[in-house]
Structures are given as C-alpha cells and as structure tokens.
Design a protein around this motif. Structure first.
Motif, PDB file in Angstrom:
ATOM      1  N   ARG A 153      -3.730  11.754   5.353  1.00 55.39           N
ATOM      2  CA  ARG A 153      -4.515  12.978   5.213  1.00 55.39           C
ATOM      3  C   ARG A 153      -4.794  13.293   3.755  1.00 55.39           C
ATOM      4  O   ARG A 153      -5.099  14.428   3.401  1.00 55.39           O
ATOM      5  CB  ARG A 153      -3.781  14.145   5.873  1.00 55.39           C
ATOM      6  CG  ARG A 153      -3.542  13.946   7.375  1.00 55.39           C
ATOM      7  CD  ARG A 153      -2.604  14.982   7.987  1.00 55.39           C
ATOM      8  NE  ARG A 153      -2.920  16.337   7.609  1.00 55.39           N
ATOM      9  CZ  ARG A 153      -2.170  17.063   6.758  1.00 55.39           C
ATOM     10  NH1 ARG A 153      -1.071  16.543   6.203  1.00 55.39           N
ATOM     11  NH2 ARG A 153      -2.511  18.289   6.474  1.00 55.39           N
ATOM     12  N   GLY A 154      -4.674  12.299   2.890  1.00 57.94           N
ATOM     13  CA  GLY A 154      -4.946  12.532   1.476  1.00 57.94           C
ATOM     14  C   GLY A 154      -3.933  13.440   0.817  1.00 57.94           C
ATOM     15  O   GLY A 154      -4.286  14.308   0.008  1.00 57.94           O
ATOM     16  N   LEU A 155      -2.659  13.254   1.151  1.00 50.71           N
ATOM     17  CA  LEU A 155      -1.615  14.118   0.591  1.00 50.71           C
ATOM     18  C   LEU A 155      -1.591  14.044  -0.930  1.00 50.71           C
ATOM     19  O   LEU A 155      -1.766  12.985  -1.523  1.00 50.71           O
ATOM     20  CB  LEU A 155      -0.245  13.705   1.134  1.00 50.71           C
ATOM     21  CG  LEU A 155      -0.030  13.768   2.639  1.00 50.71           C
ATOM     22  CD1 LEU A 155       1.416  13.390   2.978  1.00 50.71           C
ATOM     23  CD2 LEU A 155      -0.367  15.146   3.186  1.00 50.71           C
ATOM     24  N   THR A 156      -1.342  15.201  -1.551  1.00 50.05           N
ATOM     25  CA  THR A 156      -1.159  15.247  -2.999  1.00 50.05           C
ATOM     26  C   THR A 156       0.226  15.764  -3.379  1.00 50.05           C
ATOM     27  O   THR A 156       0.622  15.672  -4.538  1.00 50.05           O
ATOM     28  CB  THR A 156      -2.217  16.151  -3.662  1.00 50.05           C
ATOM     29  OG1 THR A 156      -2.104  17.488  -3.139  1.00 50.05           O
ATOM     30  CG2 THR A 156      -3.622  15.622  -3.385  1.00 50.05           C
ATOM     31  N   SER A 157       0.979  16.288  -2.386  1.00 49.71           N
ATOM     32  CA  SER A 157       2.334  16.776  -2.649  1.00 49.71           C
ATOM     33  C   SER A 157       3.114  16.783  -1.339  1.00 49.71           C
ATOM     34  O   SER A 157       2.522  16.815  -0.246  1.00 49.71           O
ATOM     35  CB  SER A 157       2.299  18.195  -3.220  1.00 49.71           C
ATOM     36  OG  SER A 157       1.888  19.118  -2.233  1.00 49.71           O
ATOM     37  N   PRO A 158       4.465  16.791  -1.404  1.00 49.32           N
ATOM     38  CA  PRO A 158       5.273  16.813  -0.178  1.00 49.32           C
ATOM     39  C   PRO A 158       5.015  18.038   0.683  1.00 49.32           C
ATOM     40  O   PRO A 158       5.179  17.975   1.911  1.00 49.32           O
ATOM     41  CB  PRO A 158       6.709  16.803  -0.710  1.00 49.32           C
ATOM     42  CG  PRO A 158       6.621  16.179  -2.057  1.00 49.32           C
ATOM     43  CD  PRO A 158       5.297  16.638  -2.612  1.00 49.32           C
ATOM     44  N   GLU A 159       4.608  19.146   0.081  1.00 47.89           N
ATOM     45  CA  GLU A 159       4.378  20.373   0.840  1.00 47.89           C
ATOM     46  C   GLU A 159       3.223  20.238   1.830  1.00 47.89           C
ATOM     47  O   GLU A 159       3.132  21.008   2.792  1.00 47.89           O
ATOM     48  CB  GLU A 159       4.097  21.534  -0.123  1.00 47.89           C
ATOM     49  CG  GLU A 159       5.295  21.991  -0.949  1.00 47.89           C
ATOM     50  CD  GLU A 159       5.676  21.003  -2.046  1.00 47.89           C
ATOM     51  OE1 GLU A 159       6.878  20.958  -2.416  1.00 47.89           O
ATOM     52  OE2 GLU A 159       4.777  20.277  -2.528  1.00 47.89           O
ATOM     53  N   GLU A 160       2.350  19.264   1.637  1.00 43.28           N
ATOM     54  CA  GLU A 160       1.202  19.082   2.515  1.00 43.28           C
ATOM     55  C   GLU A 160       1.511  18.185   3.715  1.00 43.28           C
ATOM     56  O   GLU A 160       0.677  18.058   4.612  1.00 43.28           O
ATOM     57  CB  GLU A 160       0.036  18.487   1.729  1.00 43.28           C
ATOM     58  CG  GLU A 160      -0.485  19.392   0.628  1.00 43.28           C
ATOM     59  CD  GLU A 160      -1.559  18.711  -0.197  1.00 43.28           C
ATOM     60  OE1 GLU A 160      -1.721  17.473  -0.068  1.00 43.28           O
ATOM     61  OE2 GLU A 160      -2.234  19.413  -0.969  1.00 43.28           O
ATOM     62  N   ALA A 161       2.699  17.588   3.738  1.00 45.64           N
ATOM     63  CA  ALA A 161       3.062  16.688   4.839  1.00 45.64           C
ATOM     64  C   ALA A 161       3.220  17.464   6.135  1.00 45.64           C
ATOM     65  O   ALA A 161       3.590  18.647   6.145  1.00 45.64           O
ATOM     66  CB  ALA A 161       4.348  15.944   4.501  1.00 45.64           C
ATOM     67  N   LEU A 162       2.965  16.808   7.264  1.00 47.61           N
ATOM     68  CA  LEU A 162       3.079  17.457   8.564  1.00 47.61           C
ATOM     69  C   LEU A 162       4.521  17.538   9.038  1.00 47.61           C
ATOM     70  O   LEU A 162       4.913  18.490   9.713  1.00 47.61           O
ATOM     71  CB  LEU A 162       2.237  16.701   9.601  1.00 47.61           C
ATOM     72  CG  LEU A 162       0.731  16.699   9.334  1.00 47.61           C
ATOM     73  CD1 LEU A 162       0.016  15.839  10.373  1.00 47.61           C
ATOM     74  CD2 LEU A 162       0.177  18.119   9.346  1.00 47.61           C
ATOM     75  N   ASN A 163       5.323  16.508   8.729  1.00 51.00           N
ATOM     76  CA  ASN A 163       6.739  16.489   9.129  1.00 51.00           C
ATOM     77  C   ASN A 163       6.892  16.813  10.617  1.00 51.00           C
ATOM     78  O   ASN A 163       7.673  17.672  11.022  1.00 51.00           O
ATOM     79  CB  ASN A 163       7.549  17.499   8.290  1.00 51.00           C
ATOM     80  CG  ASN A 163       7.583  17.138   6.821  1.00 51.00           C
ATOM     81  OD1 ASN A 163       7.791  15.977   6.465  1.00 51.00           O
ATOM     82  ND2 ASN A 163       7.360  18.109   5.960  1.00 51.00           N
ATOM     83  N   THR A 164       6.132  16.092  11.437  1.00 48.14           N
ATOM     84  CA  THR A 164       6.070  16.352  12.872  1.00 48.14           C
ATOM     85  C   THR A 164       6.486  15.112  13.651  1.00 48.14           C
ATOM     86  O   THR A 164       6.097  13.994  13.313  1.00 48.14           O
ATOM     87  CB  THR A 164       4.638  16.749  13.272  1.00 48.14           C
ATOM     88  OG1 THR A 164       4.262  17.931  12.560  1.00 48.14           O
ATOM     89  CG2 THR A 164       4.540  17.013  14.762  1.00 48.14           C
ATOM     90  N   ALA A 165       7.269  15.297  14.704  1.00 47.42           N
ATOM     91  CA  ALA A 165       7.677  14.173  15.542  1.00 47.42           C
ATOM     92  C   ALA A 165       6.450  13.471  16.104  1.00 47.42           C
ATOM     93  O   ALA A 165       5.493  14.125  16.537  1.00 47.42           O
ATOM     94  CB  ALA A 165       8.565  14.664  16.683  1.00 47.42           C
ATOM     95  N   GLY A 166       6.466  12.148  16.073  1.00 49.57           N
ATOM     96  CA  GLY A 166       5.365  11.357  16.591  1.00 49.57           C
ATOM     97  C   GLY A 166       4.278  11.056  15.581  1.00 49.57           C
ATOM     98  O   GLY A 166       3.350  10.307  15.874  1.00 49.57           O
ATOM     99  N   ILE A 167       4.375  11.666  14.392  1.00 50.13           N
ATOM    100  CA  ILE A 167       3.393  11.426  13.334  1.00 50.13           C
ATOM    101  C   ILE A 167       4.119  10.978  12.068  1.00 50.13           C
ATOM    102  O   ILE A 167       5.063  11.639  11.624  1.00 50.13           O
ATOM    103  CB  ILE A 167       2.553  12.687  13.032  1.00 50.13           C
ATOM    104  CG1 ILE A 167       1.746  13.101  14.256  1.00 50.13           C
ATOM    105  CG2 ILE A 167       1.625  12.439  11.846  1.00 50.13           C
ATOM    106  CD1 ILE A 167       0.941  14.373  14.063  1.00 50.13           C
ATOM    107  N   VAL A 168       3.697   9.863  11.511  1.00 49.96           N
ATOM    108  CA  VAL A 168       4.244   9.371  10.244  1.00 49.96           C
ATOM    109  C   VAL A 168       3.293   9.778   9.129  1.00 49.96           C
ATOM    110  O   VAL A 168       2.122   9.384   9.118  1.00 49.96           O
ATOM    111  CB  VAL A 168       4.404   7.839  10.263  1.00 49.96           C
ATOM    112  CG1 VAL A 168       4.904   7.338   8.901  1.00 49.96           C
ATOM    113  CG2 VAL A 168       5.349   7.398  11.369  1.00 49.96           C
ATOM    114  N   ASP A 169       3.781  10.578   8.202  1.00 46.19           N
ATOM    115  CA  ASP A 169       2.961  10.994   7.066  1.00 46.19           C
ATOM    116  C   ASP A 169       2.763   9.827   6.106  1.00 46.19           C
ATOM    117  O   ASP A 169       3.723   9.159   5.710  1.00 46.19           O
ATOM    118  CB  ASP A 169       3.624  12.157   6.321  1.00 46.19           C
ATOM    119  CG  ASP A 169       3.593  13.446   7.116  1.00 46.19           C
ATOM    120  OD1 ASP A 169       2.483  13.924   7.409  1.00 46.19           O
ATOM    121  OD2 ASP A 169       4.678  13.966   7.443  1.00 46.19           O
ATOM    122  N   ILE A 170       1.496   9.585   5.742  1.00 44.08           N
ATOM    123  CA  ILE A 170       1.162   8.527   4.801  1.00 44.08           C
ATOM    124  C   ILE A 170       0.883   9.140   3.436  1.00 44.08           C
ATOM    125  O   ILE A 170       0.141  10.118   3.313  1.00 44.08           O
ATOM    126  CB  ILE A 170      -0.072   7.737   5.273  1.00 44.08           C
ATOM    127  CG1 ILE A 170       0.168   7.162   6.668  1.00 44.08           C
ATOM    128  CG2 ILE A 170      -0.409   6.625   4.282  1.00 44.08           C
ATOM    129  CD1 ILE A 170       1.329   6.209   6.766  1.00 44.08           C
TER     130      ILE A 170
END
Length: 223
Positions: free
Chosen positions: A82-99
């Motif tokens: 999702r074009g993350l720029t910081s850890p605060e933008e991560a989804l941290n949701t089961a079933g989804i791996v943040d890239i």
C-alpha cells in the motif's frame, strides 16, 4: 513453494501492465475474467494466495484499502503493498501481510519490526538507493522483518523470464523467507526458483496467457 497471484489495483479496478510504466496500465477484463472489478475477478480466478499492489496509494493519488480488505476475505493470505512510508500506516491485520516497499519506505525501513520488505528493482538496482540487490539482502539479515520479496519491476508483464543464476545469487544472500516476482514467464522459471530455495513466486501474466496453469494458482503451489 507457494504460488501467489499478483493483482494491481488502480482506480478501483484490476489492471494489467508492463515494465512498471503505470500510466499505460489498463483494466484486466480478459483471459479468465470478463470483469476488472476485484470481487468478480477473484471469483473467476479463485486463487489461494494474492499479492495486491495499490498503485493509487503507492503513487499518492488515491487509496484502495477498503478493496484490499474485501479481497483478503476471499483468499487464505493476502500480501498487500500500500505504499507504506512508516510503521504507523501498516494494517497489522490477520490474513494480510504488510509489504514495505523500498520505493516508498527507503528512509524508514529501520523503523519496521514486522511485515515483508519488497526490494523494488529497476534495471538491476534497488530503488531508490541504486544498491546491488544482494548487498541489500545481506543487510536485511540483521533486521526483525518477517521476510522479503524480490520485485523485478522492469520485468513485470514482459514475459522476460527469470535469470536463474541471478535469482540463485540473491537467494544465497538472504537467510529468511524469500519470494520472487516479476517476469516469471513459464513453468521452467518456477522450477528454477524452487530449485534455488525460494519460498514463493508471484505470478500474473503467465497465468493470464495460460503458460502457467490456473489450477496451480488455485492450489497455491506447483501441481
């Protein structure tokens, strides 16, 4: 080795492109699906694992996060860039791996303690730093991330195939879970990656064209 179907989202549609030239990407309403609407597309393909790139969010022109959540409910595991720029933008949701893509998060990589780093490679170099991929991978061995994706953006959609020697060199440089994507064009590419010890491969165009069986993507592995 896991097989992961790549899905690029742009303006709420599944699009197909080539070589990273995102302005030319067009809705993918051919091959096994007659719709580029993500829900209908997934019903047609029925993959076990997906990798989603939110091109709008990566380029700062929109946000398809709601669609990513909806898509994730249809599969066993969803890798989401999702074009993350910081850890605060991560989804941290089961079933989804943040890239965590180097294209957007190069300055903050050290702040991430989970997720998969994506080595976004153009013309043989990690962007935006210009580093050699193997040098970059060796440095990742000392971090707390969960794994890594090698994304050869230059080869996306081109059918260029995998340079088996280069892929093996990169695999040898990193000790953790490693997935390869970009230019995987045929079954032999998958066999070469499996032989090199990769944990997964991201595929798209070769599935749409029939070079790689759709059933393999549905099973999530080479059958």
């Amino acid at each position: 080795m896991d097989l992961i179907l790549a899905i690029d989202l742009k303006d709420g549609q599944v699009v197909h492109g080539k070589g990273g030239h995102r302005q030319t990407y067009r809705p993918l309403d051919w091959a096994f699906s007659d719709t580029a609407e993500p829900g209908g597309f997934l019903k047609a393909y029925r993959p076990k694992y997906i990798y989603i790139a939110d091109l709008d969010r990566i380029e700062g022109t929109g946000d398809n996060t709601d669609l990513i959540f909806a898509c994730a409910h249809s599969v066993e595991l969803c890798y989401a860039d999702r074009g993350l720029t910081s850890p605060e933008e991560a989804l941290n949701t089961a079933g989804i791996v943040d890239i965590i893509g180097t294209e957007t998060a190069a300055a903050t990589l050290a702040d991430f303690t989970s997720g998969f780093v994506s080595l976004d490679i153009k013309d043989g170099h990690v962007i935006p730093s210009g580093e050699d991929p193997t040098t970059f991978l060796k440095k990742l061995n000392t971090t707390a991330i969960d794994g890594c994706i090698i994304l050869n953006i230059t080869s996306v959609g081109t059918g260029a195939g995998v340079d088996a020697d280069e892929a093996a060199r990169m695999r040898a440089a990193y000790d953790g879970t490693l997935i390869y994507g970009g230019g995987v064009a045929r079954r032999d590419d998958l066999f070469a990656l499996a032989d090199a010890g990769y944990d997964g491969a991201i595929v798209a165009t070769a599935v749409h064209s029939g070079e790689i069986p759709l059933e393999w993507v549905r099973e999530g592995k080479i059958c």
